[in-house]
Design a protein around this motif. Sequence first.
Motif, short mmCIF file in Angstrom:
data_model
loop_
_atom_site.label_atom_id
_atom_site.label_comp_id
_atom_site.label_asym_id
_atom_site.label_seq_id
_atom_site.Cartn_x
_atom_site.Cartn_y
_atom_site.Cartn_z
N MET A 1 30.81 42.42 39.16
CA MET A 1 32.78 42.43 38.83
C MET A 1 33.73 41.93 39.05
O MET A 1 33.06 41.16 40.51
N ASP A 2 34.09 41.00 38.98
CA ASP A 2 35.27 40.02 39.36
C ASP A 2 36.87 40.25 39.47
O ASP A 2 37.17 41.33 38.99
N LEU A 3 36.53 40.97 41.47
CA LEU A 3 37.46 41.34 42.38
C LEU A 3 38.29 40.19 42.53
O LEU A 3 37.57 39.32 42.90
N LEU A 54 41.96 43.75 42.66
CA LEU A 54 42.76 43.63 40.66
C LEU A 54 41.01 43.25 40.57
O LEU A 54 41.19 41.97 40.97
N PRO A 55 40.64 44.53 39.37
CA PRO A 55 39.96 43.43 38.87
C PRO A 55 39.98 42.36 37.64
O PRO A 55 41.23 42.71 37.38
N GLY A 56 39.77 41.56 37.92
CA GLY A 56 39.85 40.54 37.10
C GLY A 56 39.87 39.89 35.50
O GLY A 56 40.41 39.61 34.52
N GLN A 57 38.96 41.09 35.05
CA GLN A 57 38.91 41.37 33.35
C GLN A 57 39.42 42.65 33.37
O GLN A 57 38.64 44.17 33.82
N PHE A 58 40.47 42.90 32.60
CA PHE A 58 40.82 44.45 32.48
C PHE A 58 41.68 44.40 31.23
O PHE A 58 42.95 43.65 31.33
N GLU A 59 41.76 45.27 30.39
CA GLU A 59 42.25 44.77 28.80
C GLU A 59 44.19 45.65 29.32
O GLU A 59 44.33 46.08 29.96
N THR A 60 44.91 44.64 28.65
CA THR A 60 46.33 45.22 28.22
C THR A 60 46.58 46.00 28.14
O THR A 60 45.75 46.62 27.32
N ASN A 61 47.98 46.70 27.89
CA ASN A 61 48.30 47.79 27.82
C ASN A 61 49.57 48.42 28.44
O ASN A 61 49.89 48.04 29.59
N GLN A 62 50.17 48.85 27.27
CA GLN A 62 51.39 49.29 27.40
C GLN A 62 51.46 50.63 28.43
O GLN A 62 51.06 51.76 28.21
N ILE A 63 52.48 50.67 29.38
CA ILE A 63 52.66 52.52 30.11
C ILE A 63 53.72 52.62 30.73
O ILE A 63 54.38 51.11 30.74
N PRO A 91 44.06 34.89 50.93
CA PRO A 91 45.07 33.63 49.99
C PRO A 91 44.93 34.15 48.17
O PRO A 91 43.56 34.67 47.91
N PRO A 92 46.10 34.84 47.41
CA PRO A 92 45.69 34.98 46.74
C PRO A 92 44.92 34.53 45.05
O PRO A 92 44.71 33.19 45.44
N GLY A 93 44.20 35.48 44.68
CA GLY A 93 43.31 34.74 43.45
C GLY A 93 41.45 34.68 44.16
O GLY A 93 40.94 34.25 43.39
N ALA A 94 41.72 35.06 45.41
CA ALA A 94 40.57 34.87 46.38
C ALA A 94 39.16 35.28 45.81
O ALA A 94 40.13 36.93 45.49
N LYS A 95 37.86 35.26 45.83
CA LYS A 95 36.82 36.30 45.11
C LYS A 95 36.57 37.54 45.78
O LYS A 95 36.75 36.89 47.41
#
Length: 97
Positions: A1-3, A54-63, A91-95
């Motif tokens: 998983m890409d976090l 934050l999981p790197g791969q996640f679908e966009t949804n309208q909530i 740093p933001p974006g770090a794995k």
Amino acid sequence: MDLRAAKVLQAEAVPKTEKLLKLTLDLGGEQRTVVSGIAGAYAPADLIGRTGALPGQFETNQIRGVMSQGMILAGSADNVLALCVFDREVPPGAKAT
């Protein structure tokens, strides 16, 4: 998983809801908007500047009319919610490994 490390830049309540917050997150080279059901546990002002996963791969949804581009990780037990946050400056974006 890409976090990825995601730093909260802005946080606000989603109108006409009691549980939802709209978060603007810094992922290094990009920003994402995330809607999260954490308003019962966190005031928006308490989240600004915190860095979570934050999981790197996640679908966009309208909530509730807001486009959510991911989810921030949290855990819960016995009606207690806790965000998964880093205990040191990352740093933001770090794995996350």
